[in-house]
Design an enzyme around this catalytic site. Structure first.
Site, PDB file in Angstrom:
ATOM      1  N   TYR A   1      -3.117  -1.012  -4.202  1.00  0.00           N
ATOM      2  CA  TYR A   1      -3.662  -1.285  -2.870  1.00  0.00           C
ATOM      3  C   TYR A   1      -2.642  -1.019  -1.764  1.00  0.00           C
ATOM      4  O   TYR A   1      -1.473  -0.796  -2.018  1.00  0.00           O
ATOM      5  CB  TYR A   1      -4.285  -2.671  -2.777  1.00  0.00           C
ATOM      6  N   GLU A   2      -3.148  -1.009  -0.533  1.00  0.00           N
ATOM      7  CA  GLU A   2      -2.381  -0.595   0.654  1.00  0.00           C
ATOM      8  C   GLU A   2      -1.871   0.842   0.509  1.00  0.00           C
ATOM      9  O   GLU A   2      -0.777   1.176   0.956  1.00  0.00           O
ATOM     10  CB  GLU A   2      -1.208  -1.550   0.929  1.00  0.00           C
ATOM     11  N   GLY A   3      -2.673   1.680  -0.068  1.00  0.00           N
ATOM     12  CA  GLY A   3      -2.320   3.078  -0.281  1.00  0.00           C
ATOM     13  C   GLY A   3      -1.711   3.251  -1.650  1.00  0.00           C
ATOM     14  O   GLY A   3      -0.577   2.829  -1.894  1.00  0.00           O
TER      15      GLY A   3
END
Length: 592
Positions: free
Chosen positions: A434-436
């Site tokens: 997550y978060e890229g």
């Protein structure tokens, strides 16, 4: 049940002996003397170990539950959240104008590591709120800041970031959520968002969602995206909570980890929203949140690895298995403890050298954020922008690997849930995604950050390492064990960057196929630099003859291990990078 002890001593060493925060020319840093910081860290450490850590397995086992549109958090979470709020920990580095304590980000980062290591899922609720606070603080009007921020600083109201939709994650230009202007300054937000951490829960009076959406008639793709404040409950001009807004949780996801955090499907059905920043400039405002979140997620990789390592060390010292190859070390017992065996030592040294090096890297990055924000320093902003994908990608990849190593120390007990090692591995694994996802971080690093601002930040990094090596090469012990390996690794990094420059323009695949290896190569160089700085600081403290000599000797020995056993990975990464893209792209899609 696993335990957690806050690494206060190590943090103090980093803040004062390595980073020398109290002497730095950054507003607010003169207040960070060792007496002040140790008081903050010891108190937050108590909360981490005594309040949050015992709730970590509870959150994992119970998870969150959705009943009649309300998400209920695990037993004990709400009481702990109230305790953290009442202690002022949620606003540690927030603007005093809105009720924050105004402390530097570097100190908040140290506290954040403690809370995350103790209970990652729990700490995400306040972490996401801080990201939403930062976006509103940076891009909101005075009226918006006055209305939303005080309650968010105190976490009476929490915050979220809403980007992803079922059909689009990284490619946000494909989003379908619409924002219809109403002619009175408000917008009606309609659409669905998924994977929204802390999207709904029972621990705060209100939830302030920051939602990306498209205003009809705007530019196509990502250039047409705007950012909106969309509260769970409407709020009048006096700050009073009113009617429920048109936003509801559709489902909570079943996940492999972070069960104590509610990951929600959020449905917006004509919800009232307020433009944050300019129309069609939503990504600029959202990146304020995303960059902070990526640094926070990198810290999660480090923090969970530290927690897993602590428990693995305890187990290795207590568990009796086999005899030392050089002779019994526990002759009165039936066997020797695991820690006598070289392969167990290798595993623990990998973990220890990563955790301590990663902590130094993270706190160093936090000082750059303080420098960029508090001094409006363009060079510091450029440097931390360059290093953000490295912090996020490298620390979470390596952090997960270290939790697996810690789990392995336990043998069969490592996959028995009562020992807690499975949770550490499952929680840490999510941080890589997550978060890229980390592949995207690598593409961002090579495709955007290396060439940003004409390549000045990258060149500044190379020059910084070169100057550091030149200034500290006179000490034979430091030069042999640290400076020479760092020079070699830095040359590998520069050679890789040069390969991209020479070959990437002709065939971009040559750069992109090597991007993941480049991110790891860069990460190892950063930790090599951190270990070199720590060794120099530790040797200076030993020369003074004050403090804990065993601590400083252990620091130097751990650094030598990293430089000798971990840093040589840069050679492997360079070889992969310079092999180019031909072997990567050789197969037709049909042949996979």
């Amino acid at each position: 049940m696993p335990s957690y002890t806050a690494p206060v001593k190590d943090m103090q060493f980093l803040l004062h002996d390595v980073l020398k925060v109290s002497t730095r020319d950054i507003p607010g840093y003169s207040d960070l003397d060792d007496g002040f910081t140790v008081a903050i860290l010891e108190e937050s450490g108590k909360i981490a170990s005594e309040v949050l850590a015992p709730l970590n397995p509870v959150g994992d086992q119970q998870g969150c539950r959705l009943e009649n549109g309300v998400v209920y958090t695990p037993d004990g979470f709400k009481a702990a959240f109230d305790q953290v709020r009442e202690g002022g920990w949620t606003g540690l580095d927030c603007d005093p104008e809105y009720g924050g304590q105004g402390m530097p980000y570097v100190l908040a980062t140290a506290v954040g590591e403690m809370f995350t290591g103790a209970n990652m899922a729990f700490t995400m609720y306040q972490g996401l709120t801080h990201g939403a606070y930062s976006a509103i603080h940076a891009h909101g009007t005075d009226a918006q800041k006055a209305k939303w921020l005080p309650k968010m600083v105190s976490c009476d109201w929490t915050g979220t970031m809403n980007l992803t939709e079922p059909h689009c994650g990284t490619d946000l230009g494909l989003m379908r959520t619409k924002a219809e202007p109403q002619g009175d300054g408000t917008y009606k937000i309609t659409g669905q968002k998924i994977f929204i951490s802390a999207g709904e829960h029972d621990m705060s009076e209100n939830i302030v969602h920051l939602v990306l959406a498209k205003i009809p008639g705007g530019p196509e793709g990502i250039k047409g995206v705007s950012l909106f404040i969309v509260p769970k409950f409407l709020v009048d001009d006096d700050g009073n909570i009113g009617a429920r807004n048109g936003v509801a949780v559709g489902n909570i996801e079943e996940k492999m980890g972070i069960h104590g955090n509610a990951t929600c499907v959020m449905n917006y059905d004509g919800a009232e929203g307020y433009l944050l920043g300019e129309e069609h400039k939503g990504m600029r405002a959202m990146f304020t949140m995303m960059n902070e979140a990526r640094l926070g997620v990198g810290m999660q990789g480090l923090a969970v690895a530290e927690a897993a390592y602590q428990n693995a060390v305890d187990y290795a010292k207590d568990r009796l298995q086999g005899r030392a190859i050089t002779g019994a070390e526990n002759p009165d017992g039936p066997a020797d403890p695991l820690i006598v065996h070289p392969d167990i030592r290798r595993s623990l040294m990998d973990q220890k050298s990563f955790a301590e090096g990663g902590r130094a890297f993270t706190l160093w990055g936090a000082t750059m954020i303080d420098e960029a924000v508090r001094k409006d320093d363009h060079a510091a902003e450029g440097m931390i922008s360059l290093l953000t994908p490295v912090l996020k990608g490298f620390l979470t990849d390596e952090g997960f690997d270290m939790t697996v190593l810690a789990q392995q120390v336990y043998g069969g007990h490592g996959y028995i849930e009562e020992h807690g090692m499975s949770q550490f591995a499952r929680d840490a694994r999510i941080a890589m995604i997550y978060e890229g996802a980390n592949g995207v971080q690598a593409l961002d690093l090579v495709g955007r950050k290396l060439a940003a601002d004409g390549g000045k930040p990258a060149m500044a990094f190379f020059e910084m390492v070169k100057s550091f090596c030149k200034e500290n090469g006179g000490d034979e012990e430091i030069a042999t064990g640290f400076i020479e390996p760092l020079k070699t690794a830095s040359k590998h990094l520069q050679d890789a960057a040069m390969f991209f420059m020479q070959n990437g323009m002709k065939n971009p695949n040559h750069a992109l196929a090597g991007s993941y290896d480049f991110m790891h190569l860069f990460g190892h160089v950063c930790l090599g630099l951190m270990w070199s700085k720590m060794a120099i600081a530790a040797k200076a403290k030993l020369a003074e003859g004050t403090g804990d000599a065993e601590f400083y000797q252990s620091k130097i020995a751990t650094g030598r291990y990293y430089m000798a056993r971990r840093l040589p990975a840069t050679s492997m990464h360079l070889a992969r990078i310079t092999s180019g893209a031909d072997t990567v792209m050789a197969l037709d899609a049909a042949n996979f």
